[in-house]
Design an enzyme around this catalytic site. Sequence first.
Site, PDB file in Angstrom:
ATOM      1  N   ASP A 152      61.707 -12.486 -38.285  1.00  0.00           N
ATOM      2  CA  ASP A 152      62.561 -11.324 -38.548  1.00  0.00           C
ATOM      3  C   ASP A 152      62.951 -10.630 -37.252  1.00  0.00           C
ATOM      4  OD1 ASP A 152      59.768 -10.626 -38.329  1.00  0.00           O
ATOM      5  OD2 ASP A 152      60.332  -8.572 -38.862  1.00  0.00           O
ATOM      6  N   GLU A 153      63.989  -9.828 -37.343  1.00  0.00           N
ATOM      7  CA  GLU A 153      64.401  -8.920 -36.269  1.00  0.00           C
ATOM      8  C   GLU A 153      64.427  -9.609 -34.898  1.00  0.00           C
ATOM      9  OE1 GLU A 153      61.716  -5.592 -36.829  1.00  0.00           O
ATOM     10  OE2 GLU A 153      63.038  -4.719 -38.345  1.00  0.00           O
TER      11      GLU A 153
END
Length: 487
Positions: A152-153
């Site tokens: 993620d991210e």
Amino acid sequence: MSKKIRRFVHLDLKGAPPKPSFLETFFPLLTTLGVKGLLVEWEDSFPYTGDIQDIGSLGSSSASGGHYIPKEALEIMKLAKVHSLMTIPLIQTFGHMEFVLKHSKFKHLREYNISPSCICPSQEDSLNLIKEMIDQMLAFHADSEYIHIGADEVWHLGQCEKCTAKMEILKYKQHSLWLDHVVAVAQYVRNRYPNTKVMLWDDMFRNIDEAILKEYNIGELVEPMVWYYHTLDDFFSPNLWNKYCNVFPHLWGATAFKGATGSRQIMPIPYHHIQNHECWIRGLALYNDQIKNFHGLVLTGWSRYDHYATLCELLPSGIPSLCICLLTLENGKYSPEIIQSEMTSLGFILPNIHMDDTTIVPQFPGSQLYINMDWLNHFIRKYKIEIDSERFNTWFNHWQRNTKYTTPYHVNSMKSTINSLFISRLLSEIEKLEDFITSSIHDIYYEHTVEELYGTLIHPIKENLYKLNQYCLLQNEECPTKPKPID
């Protein structure tokens, strides 16, 4: 959903990893509340060995210096098994790699030289490192049905020269760069560990077209964990969820019971988290007929926003919020009367005024630290209103006190707080608070967590109050009322 939602709880060990002795009291509560398993985010608390042993946060071989020692990590897994809690390891493999890439040994694998958050997917050594981390993690979690690979991210995707050049020939540019790496990691797990399924966070999928995801056949390789920590129903829009239902045969969800309302939050905001869970209940009901296999919700409890962020809510501070959220999911809605009754039977009774109600003794794990952190939270609010306020810092800050550059009008308006008696009372309260926290925290956390908590929340306030008190005493309570002349 028409059937009961399976519940799992996230253990974020990259901030304030608790001692196994505390988890021994915490895990039975989870079982009582119907929790099926744990998503364990080890990060730098895992005792890696061999060529990657430096990943331990402080390079130490003991838990008091950073990571768990093998005996402690094994004890945690044994406790989970005793209490029938399935364990799923979470290991970051793309973004949020600070705990690895901060070390000089791995610095050359950074995607963006000045930030250790993202690993470069274009270097062969990156995948080799991740494979070694996965191998050690799955050797430890030998019975795990799943591994969560994060992903993620990925903030700095496509920044280095190799990735920039590679994207020139990739069909979908940044999307391809991310998907190629994720597929390589997932395919490695599938080939080497055929009985282990791969899950990952969903946010990087959100802006990728359905056709591209199908072209990569990603739905056959991974099970997304769709995370949403807010309270607006518009997250459950057909554009997103129809795509997910069409691409992925299996889905998970992730709510939050703490660690999602402020990077320096001390205590959770229960009402926000209740609303978040009610939002998920409504949202999943919309797609009850479309989602082929919804495996459950993971209630996340973040300990810090990233590896370098300061601590947010401690685990004991979030346990009442966790209990409310679990009961909300169990009942299919938030019912104050039912939940209050069930929480009371579990020992979730708290005094209304800190330390003054001696007739009520909470019984849940870490309840004394919960009370002390709640007290600290109220104290800091009072401190910000009286001593760290906009007015105080505008007309009576440290520089103004030293230079005596202020005006009688503003100083007189703050007389109630600018005197040694008031400052001494605040000092006395925070010193008492520190003693109470000390008495309740060492059974739960290691010394490095205690030092960080004191160094960020308590000691800066104490130092400022000491300076203010000394100033007031030196002035014999006569604060500066004569401004310097201005040319």
